[in-house]
Design a protein around this motif. Structure first.
Motif, PDB file in Angstrom:
ATOM      1  N   LEU A  64       3.181  75.126  12.978  1.00 12.35           N
ATOM      2  CA  LEU A  64       3.194  75.046  11.526  1.00 12.35           C
ATOM      3  C   LEU A  64       3.380  76.441  10.929  1.00 12.35           C
ATOM      4  O   LEU A  64       3.075  77.443  11.566  1.00 12.35           O
ATOM      5  N   LYS A  65       3.844  76.478   9.694  1.00 13.44           N
ATOM      6  CA  LYS A  65       3.811  77.708   8.907  1.00 13.44           C
ATOM      7  C   LYS A  65       2.526  77.643   8.089  1.00 13.44           C
ATOM      8  O   LYS A  65       2.479  77.021   7.038  1.00 13.44           O
ATOM      9  N   GLN A  66       1.484  78.276   8.590  1.00 16.96           N
ATOM     10  CA  GLN A  66       0.156  78.164   7.991  1.00 16.96           C
ATOM     11  C   GLN A  66       0.026  79.091   6.781  1.00 16.96           C
ATOM     12  O   GLN A  66       0.415  80.256   6.835  1.00 16.96           O
ATOM     13  N   ARG A  74       2.389  64.680   8.963  1.00 18.42           N
ATOM     14  CA  ARG A  74       2.457  63.745  10.082  1.00 18.42           C
ATOM     15  C   ARG A  74       3.669  64.125  10.916  1.00 18.42           C
ATOM     16  O   ARG A  74       4.784  64.179  10.420  1.00 18.42           O
ATOM     17  N   LEU A  75       3.441  64.375  12.196  1.00 17.77           N
ATOM     18  CA  LEU A  75       4.500  64.908  13.048  1.00 17.77           C
ATOM     19  C   LEU A  75       5.303  63.847  13.790  1.00 17.77           C
ATOM     20  O   LEU A  75       6.330  64.164  14.381  1.00 17.77           O
ATOM     21  N   ASP A  76       4.869  62.608  13.777  1.00 16.78           N
ATOM     22  CA  ASP A  76       5.487  61.581  14.614  1.00 16.78           C
ATOM     23  C   ASP A  76       7.004  61.505  14.467  1.00 16.78           C
ATOM     24  O   ASP A  76       7.724  61.449  15.459  1.00 16.78           O
ATOM     25  N   ASP A  77       7.497  61.494  13.241  1.00 20.22           N
ATOM     26  CA  ASP A  77       8.927  61.304  13.016  1.00 20.22           C
ATOM     27  C   ASP A  77       9.625  62.550  12.485  1.00 20.22           C
ATOM     28  O   ASP A  77      10.754  62.478  12.014  1.00 20.22           O
ATOM     29  N   ARG A  78       8.957  63.686  12.576  1.00 28.23           N
ATOM     30  CA  ARG A  78       9.557  64.916  12.055  1.00 28.23           C
ATOM     31  C   ARG A  78      10.422  65.578  13.126  1.00 28.23           C
ATOM     32  O   ARG A  78      10.079  65.623  14.301  1.00 28.23           O
ATOM     33  N   HIS A  79      11.539  66.117  12.670  1.00 28.84           N
ATOM     34  CA  HIS A  79      12.442  66.857  13.563  1.00 28.84           C
ATOM     35  C   HIS A  79      12.910  68.112  12.827  1.00 28.84           C
ATOM     36  O   HIS A  79      14.103  68.373  12.699  1.00 28.84           O
ATOM     37  N   ASP A  80      11.950  68.895  12.341  1.00 26.78           N
ATOM     38  CA  ASP A  80      12.282  70.069  11.530  1.00 26.78           C
ATOM     39  C   ASP A  80      12.941  71.159  12.364  1.00 26.78           C
ATOM     40  O   ASP A  80      12.552  71.409  13.508  1.00 26.78           O
ATOM     41  N   SER A  81      13.909  71.817  11.762  1.00 31.74           N
ATOM     42  CA  SER A  81      14.493  72.983  12.410  1.00 31.74           C
ATOM     43  C   SER A  81      13.593  74.192  12.224  1.00 31.74           C
ATOM     44  O   SER A  81      13.650  75.150  12.995  1.00 31.74           O
ATOM     45  N   PRO A  83       9.352  75.331  11.130  1.00 34.43           N
ATOM     46  CA  PRO A  83       8.000  74.768  11.038  1.00 34.43           C
ATOM     47  C   PRO A  83       7.668  74.359   9.602  1.00 34.43           C
ATOM     48  O   PRO A  83       7.962  75.109   8.662  1.00 34.43           O
ATOM     49  N   PRO A  84       7.073  73.202   9.394  1.00 33.00           N
ATOM     50  CA  PRO A  84       6.677  72.794   8.050  1.00 33.00           C
ATOM     51  C   PRO A  84       5.533  73.660   7.538  1.00 33.00           C
ATOM     52  O   PRO A  84       4.695  74.128   8.314  1.00 33.00           O
ATOM     53  N   ALA A  89      -2.135  68.907  10.898  1.00 33.21           N
ATOM     54  CA  ALA A  89      -1.118  67.967  11.351  1.00 33.21           C
ATOM     55  C   ALA A  89      -1.780  66.811  12.075  1.00 33.21           C
ATOM     56  O   ALA A  89      -2.818  66.971  12.718  1.00 33.21           O
ATOM     57  N   ILE A  90      -1.148  65.625  11.975  1.00 34.25           N
ATOM     58  CA  ILE A  90      -1.657  64.447  12.664  1.00 34.25           C
ATOM     59  C   ILE A  90      -0.552  63.810  13.497  1.00 34.25           C
ATOM     60  O   ILE A  90       0.638  63.976  13.204  1.00 34.25           O
TER      61      ILE A  90
END
Length: 251
Positions: A64-66, A74-81, A83-84, A89-90
């Protein structure tokens, strides 16, 4: 690979891994397993360190970008280039790991006794005061009576001096917070107990299965980074949690 053991009675499908500062390639104040890519360390060294961890746990970590806030992703369906921007995170599916990085702030791992959902949160005093714990639990969407929480190495009260404004923020929300602050000999200065403040919040949410919280990272320079001890020039430890995939061989 060296690790700090997470000691809690989590279900067998909950997997965790936490790093200490040993086992990487970084040098100088970042020696050696620094996972932070924002702390002036050599980027290639950080990349190697992160790769070593991924190869060891055999699951893809999602960093993550803290920002010391309360956003939960929610990370299940994330595909970020990239970090959010979030501090918690869950996850409810296998295949990736949720992770936060710390070097004084409090890392928390969450799991449920029967529901397959896990979470991780980064809680400095700002995030703690603003409700990052409560928001993480709300995002998990489970009953709190069967929730387990583990608190990782955190700066201890005797080493965490804060100003009057920090105490005031907590006191505005909870008068019981007074017990987590010890006045120093300096006017307007207090020693804050982050772990005690977190436990107060968890108890108010109906959570009693709380583990860890006894280890001070500040006091053990051989094992842990500390932003305060090292005057800002230091690395970051990682706290990982994921759901086991029975088709794979994980740690």
């Amino acid at each position: 690979m060296n690790e700090f053991i997470v000691n809690w009675p989590a279900p067998q499908w909950v997997k965790t891994f936490t790093t200490v500062r040993q086992g990487g390639v970084s040098v100088g104040p970042w020696a050696s397993l620094n996972l932070g890519d924002h702390v002036q360390d050599v980027p290639e060294h950080v990349a190697i360190n992160r790769q070593r961890v991924e190869q060891y746990i055999k699951v893809k970590p999602h960093y993550l970008k803290q920002v010391h806030g309360t956003t939960v992703v929610r990370l299940d369906d994330r595909h970020d280039s990239a970090p959010p921007e979030a501090d918690a995170a869950i996850l409810s599916t296998p295949g990736k790991a949720a992770v936060v990085l710390t070097a004084d702030c409090m890392p928390l791992l969450f799991c449920h006794a029967t529901e397959k959902v896990v979470a991780v949160a980064h809680a400095g005093w700002r995030g703690l005061a603003q409700g990052v714990i409560e928001k993480t639990i709300q995002a998990m969407g489970v009953t709190t009576d069967q929730l387990l929480v583990w608190i990782g190495p955190t700066i201890s009260q005797s080493n965490f001096e804060v100003g009057q404004e920090v105490r005031d923020v907590f006191m505005q929300h909870n008068r019981q917070a007074a017990s987590a602050f010890k006045q120093t000999s300096k006017p307007g200065k207090w020693q804050a107990n982050l772990v005690a403040l977190a436990k107060q919040q968890l108890h108010q949410l109906g959570i009693t299965a709380i583990y860890g919280g006894e280890t001070c990272n500040y006091q053990q320079a051989d094992l842990f980074y500390s932003h305060r001890r090292d005057v800002g020039l230091t690395g970051r430890m990682g706290y990982f949690i994921w759901i086991d995939d029975p088709m794979q061989s994980n740690v």
